[in-house]
Design a protein around this motif. Structure first.
Motif, short mmCIF file in Angstrom:
data_model
loop_
_atom_site.label_atom_id
_atom_site.label_comp_id
_atom_site.label_asym_id
_atom_site.label_seq_id
_atom_site.Cartn_x
_atom_site.Cartn_y
_atom_site.Cartn_z
N GLN A 312 0.87 -1.20 -0.11
CA GLN A 312 -0.02 0.03 -0.26
C GLN A 312 0.96 1.38 0.09
N ILE A 313 1.84 1.08 0.59
CA ILE A 313 2.91 2.33 0.64
C ILE A 313 3.53 2.65 -0.47
N GLY A 314 3.81 1.49 -1.41
CA GLY A 314 4.37 1.74 -2.71
C GLY A 314 5.72 1.16 -2.59
N TRP A 315 5.93 0.25 -1.67
CA TRP A 315 7.42 -0.29 -1.67
C TRP A 315 7.30 -1.82 -2.36
N THR A 316 7.18 -1.61 -3.97
CA THR A 316 7.01 -2.51 -4.77
C THR A 316 8.23 -3.63 -4.88
N GLU A 317 9.37 -3.20 -4.33
CA GLU A 317 10.35 -4.02 -4.53
C GLU A 317 10.96 -4.32 -3.38
N THR A 318 10.34 -4.12 -2.31
CA THR A 318 10.83 -4.56 -1.00
C THR A 318 10.55 -5.89 -0.74
N GLU A 319 11.56 -6.70 0.00
CA GLU A 319 11.16 -8.05 0.34
C GLU A 319 10.94 -8.34 1.85
N VAL A 320 9.86 -8.87 2.19
CA VAL A 320 9.87 -9.21 3.41
C VAL A 320 10.65 -10.44 3.80
N LEU A 321 11.43 -10.53 5.22
CA LEU A 321 12.04 -11.86 5.28
C LEU A 321 11.70 -11.91 6.85
N PHE A 322 11.75 -13.22 7.21
CA PHE A 322 11.80 -13.62 8.69
C PHE A 322 13.47 -13.39 8.91
N GLY A 323 13.56 -13.05 10.17
CA GLY A 323 14.86 -12.92 10.54
C GLY A 323 15.14 -13.70 11.90
N VAL A 324 16.82 -14.26 11.85
CA VAL A 324 16.99 -14.96 12.99
C VAL A 324 18.54 -14.71 13.35
N ILE A 325 18.86 -14.75 14.65
CA ILE A 325 20.13 -14.45 14.76
C ILE A 325 21.00 -15.67 15.56
N HIS A 326 21.38 -16.47 14.89
CA HIS A 326 22.17 -17.40 15.60
C HIS A 326 22.84 -18.36 14.43
N ASP A 327 23.70 -19.34 14.94
CA ASP A 327 24.29 -20.25 13.91
C ASP A 327 23.41 -21.77 14.21
N ASN A 328 22.59 -21.94 14.88
CA ASN A 328 21.86 -23.21 14.96
C ASN A 328 20.86 -23.51 13.72
N ARG A 329 21.25 -24.64 13.07
CA ARG A 329 20.45 -25.06 11.94
C ARG A 329 19.53 -26.08 12.21
N ASN A 330 19.42 -26.86 13.18
CA ASN A 330 18.79 -28.06 13.70
C ASN A 330 17.36 -27.68 14.30
N TRP A 331 16.56 -27.06 13.59
CA TRP A 331 15.19 -26.58 13.84
C TRP A 331 14.43 -27.81 13.94
N PRO A 332 13.51 -27.55 15.04
CA PRO A 332 12.59 -28.90 15.02
C PRO A 332 11.56 -28.65 14.00
N PRO A 333 10.82 -29.89 13.39
CA PRO A 333 9.93 -29.74 12.27
C PRO A 333 8.83 -28.80 12.66
N GLU A 334 8.39 -28.84 13.91
CA GLU A 334 7.06 -28.05 14.17
C GLU A 334 7.42 -26.43 14.25
N LYS A 335 8.80 -25.99 14.27
CA LYS A 335 9.14 -24.72 13.96
C LYS A 335 9.02 -24.35 12.72
N LEU A 336 9.59 -25.00 11.77
CA LEU A 336 9.60 -24.99 10.26
C LEU A 336 8.12 -24.90 9.61
N GLU A 337 7.35 -25.62 10.26
CA GLU A 337 6.04 -25.89 9.81
C GLU A 337 5.25 -24.55 10.02
N PHE A 338 5.51 -23.92 11.25
CA PHE A 338 4.65 -22.87 11.80
C PHE A 338 5.03 -21.78 10.87
#
Length: 648
Positions: A312-338
């Motif tokens: 609506q504000i006209g940011w047509t080329e702006t990408e919305v991302l989820f953010g995380v700050i850590h090195d852990n890659r062993n996320w449980p399946p329920e987190k990924l599914e959420f």
């Protein structure tokens, strides 16, 4: 009678003009530290020398010492003109005072005064060598020289060199003791975002969870309704978007921060968010069920609502991302599914050491395990400078892979002017292995101490900000943030990094090779710039920790680096094809007119060029920016369908 006469004499002595006493004048190198305790060597002929491109800025100091009364001084600047009679606009030059925050009036210390001259060069200013004088009562006139290079610098948020500044709305609210997301809060935030816009920050962090490493009690997204059936409420977020858009324009990425490291494997039962009983009600805090085990549909509406307001504000080329700050890659399946359920298709951003991760691509998609990433930040400035002959350019097309300004050997040096002038170039133009950094981030912009301590890291340690990263570059004034000397040095450092990126892109990018004469000029300017960085940062100071590094930074104040900087700006103008006036399309509008956005905001500007999707406008202050057509009013869009002739 004698007492009356004595009182009269004393009163006249107290009110005697400053010019009756001697004033010592020093014009140190802009890379020098400035404080009342620093010794300064008087120059044989004090003089100010500033170097800037068109649509850029430069700042230089004058130091005054006297017995008293310097807090009452008011320096005056004569007109600055070239030999051919061109004059710098008076409103392009500012005089400020102080060693911490730069203020319009001197503070109480009357025996020492730091005076700062800043030139903000409008884009339409002819390149040239502008001369004048700074007049100070009680001292000879100080010659002033402002060299304007023939390069029209882009607006900071359009730089190829990416910057990510962290803004703390929570700190601003607490420092000024105003209710969060109130009108008073936004009034104080205005100056912070205005100053951020002068450096550029292409990344916006939105806190969707409270009690994160940002030290925030409150969240940008608020909730309303019953405790067991909360609904997202967007009025504060919308107002923050409007303020950001006014001063910075569209961000390239918006990072939704809602995941601390400890929550990945040990999620709490509840999470803290901001709650408001009505859009005009006071913001409170409330605990709601933690989102893994909470209402997936409510969070889906929240994420969809944020994405809709970005459109609506006209940011047509702006990408919305989820953010995380850590090195852990062993996320449980329920987190990924959420996260897949509430934000289908959203990629991720990470602040990570990257240990064991695959190489970051130059562009395109990047996958780590089951996740797709669109933005990566590393916590350390790199260790060795890339060979300039191997630089391949492509800042505008590269994957957004940046380094932070955190580095253990830099701790204690981030107050030095040379740090802020050189680190943006060093961070953006370094290489680790085959990677190509596109900028720098994790720089706290306004994380001031509140009640004697910073908010950052209050709830979690994994902040990686005060462990070697700067926490703030501006300081709080009476009504909002004010610039500091390090802010002005940083501003010029980012500008220098952008100039070097423009030159290197022209030398090693995909465009046709420049003619032989131009290539030689570009190569010489780039070599000077790389030598400049290496001399004062990498080669002389890397071994031995803080002390050698600090000494190397201090040496920059003993060297004359401004000719190399001017050559770099001039080379950027050659690489970018700079002209004596802003480039215009055949349908450009030579007149200023009022432009109106869909949300009712207005600005005086003239059109430089337009295409089917956007229009480039030149403001009256010389700044240029690009607006999506769909963000403009219907009347403006109709105006653009029938542009005026370029013939007066």
């Amino acid at each position: 009678m004698y007492r009356l006469f004595l009182s009269f004499v004393l009163l006249n002595l107290m009110l005697a003009p400053l010019c009756a006493q001697p004033v010592e004048v020093f014009t140190p190198n802009p890379a020098a530290e400035i404080s009342a305790e620093m010794p300064f060597t008087p120059a044989a002929e004090p003089a100010l020398w500033l170097v800037a491109p068109r649509n850029g800025s430069a700042t230089a100091p004058v130091v005054l010492r006297a017995a008293r009364g310097l807090d009452r001084i008011r320096p005056q600047l004569s007109p600055l003109r070239t030999a051919s009679g061109q004059t710098l606009p008076a409103d392009a030059l500012r005089i400020r005072f102080g060693t911490q925050g730069l203020l319009d009036r001197p503070e109480a210390d009357g025996a020492f005064l730091a005076v700062w001259l800043t030139a903000d060069i409008p884009a339409q200013t002819p390149a040239g060598d502008y001369r004048g004088a700074l007049r100070i009562p009680g001292a000879p006139d100080i010659p002033v020289r402002v060299q304007v290079a023939d390069w029209i610098a882009p607006n900071p948020n359009a730089f190829q060199i990416r910057a990510s500044l962290l803004q703390s709305a929570e700190t601003v609210a607490r420092h000024y003791d105003v209710p969060v997301w109130s009108e008073d809060h936004f009034r104080h935030l205005d100056s912070t975002l205005r100053l951020m816009g002068q450096i550029g920050s292409q990344v916006m962090y939105l806190n969707l969870a409270g009690h994160t490493h940002f030290g925030n009690e409150h969240t940008h997204l608020r909730w309303s309704g019953a405790e067991r059936a909360p609904e997202p409420e967007f009025t504060a977020l919308e107002q923050y978007f409007v303020l950001w858009n006014r001063h910075l324009g569209p961000p390239r990425q918006i990072i939704l921060y809602m995941m601390e490291d400890a929550w990945a494997t040990r999620p709490p039962q509840t999470m803290q968010v901001s709650y408001v009983p009505s859009p005009r009600g006071a913001t409170q805090t409330r605990e709601i069920p933690f989102y893994w085990r909470g209402d997936t549909e409510a969070w889906r509406r929240a994420i969809d609502g944020i994405r809709e307001r970005v459109r609506q504000i006209g940011w047509t080329e702006t990408e919305v991302l989820f953010g995380v700050i850590h090195d852990n890659r062993n996320w449980p399946p329920e987190k990924l599914e959420f996260f897949e359920a509430v934000g289908p298709g959203l990629r991720w951003a990470a602040f990570t050491h990257g240990r064991g991760d695959p190489p970051v691509p130059s562009e395109g998609d990047y996958r780590i395990g089951p996740l797709s990433f669109g933005y990566i930040e590393y916590p350390y400035a790199t260790r060795s400078l890339i060979d300039p002959s191997s630089q391949n350019g492509h800042w505008t097309r590269a994957f957004p892979f940046i380094t932070s300004m955190r580095d253990s050997s830099l701790m204690g040096s981030d107050s030095l002017p040379a740090y802020w002038r050189l680190m943006p170039m060093a961070s953006a133009l370094n290489s680790r292995g085959a990677h190509h950094y596109t900028g720098f981030g994790r720089i706290g912009f306004d994380f001031w101490d509140v009640d004697g301590r910073p908010l950052i890291g209050q709830f979690f340690r994994n902040h990686n900000l005060y462990r070697g990263n700067p926490r703030f570059v501006v300081r709080p004034g009476l009504e909002g943030a004010v610039a500091t000397p390090m802010f002005e040095h940083f501003r010029e450092g980012v500008l220098s990094a952008e100039a070097l990126a423009v030159v290197m892109n022209r030398l090693h990018g995909e465009d046709p090779s420049p003619p032989t004469g131009q290539r030689k000029t570009l190569e010489e300017a780039a070599t000077q710039a790389f030598d400049w960085i290496q001399s004062y940062y990498f080669l002389e100071a890397r071994e031995g920790g803080n002390d050698p590094l600090r000494q190397a930074f201090l040496k920059m104040a003993e060297a004359e680096w401004r000719p190399a900087l001017f050559a770099l700006y001039e080379a950027a103008g050659i690489a970018a094809g700079a002209q004596t006036a802003p480039p215009e399309s055949p349908g450009a509008d030579p007149a200023f007119r009022t432009w109106t956005s869909r949300d009712g905001r207005q600005i005086q500007a003239r059109m430089l060029r337009a295409d089917r999707t956007s229009v480039e406008l030149l403001r009256a202050d010389g700044r240029t920016f690009t607006a999506p057509l769909e963000s403009l009013s219907d009347a403006d869009q109709q105006y653009l369908r029938n542009p005026p002739s370029s013939t007066p």
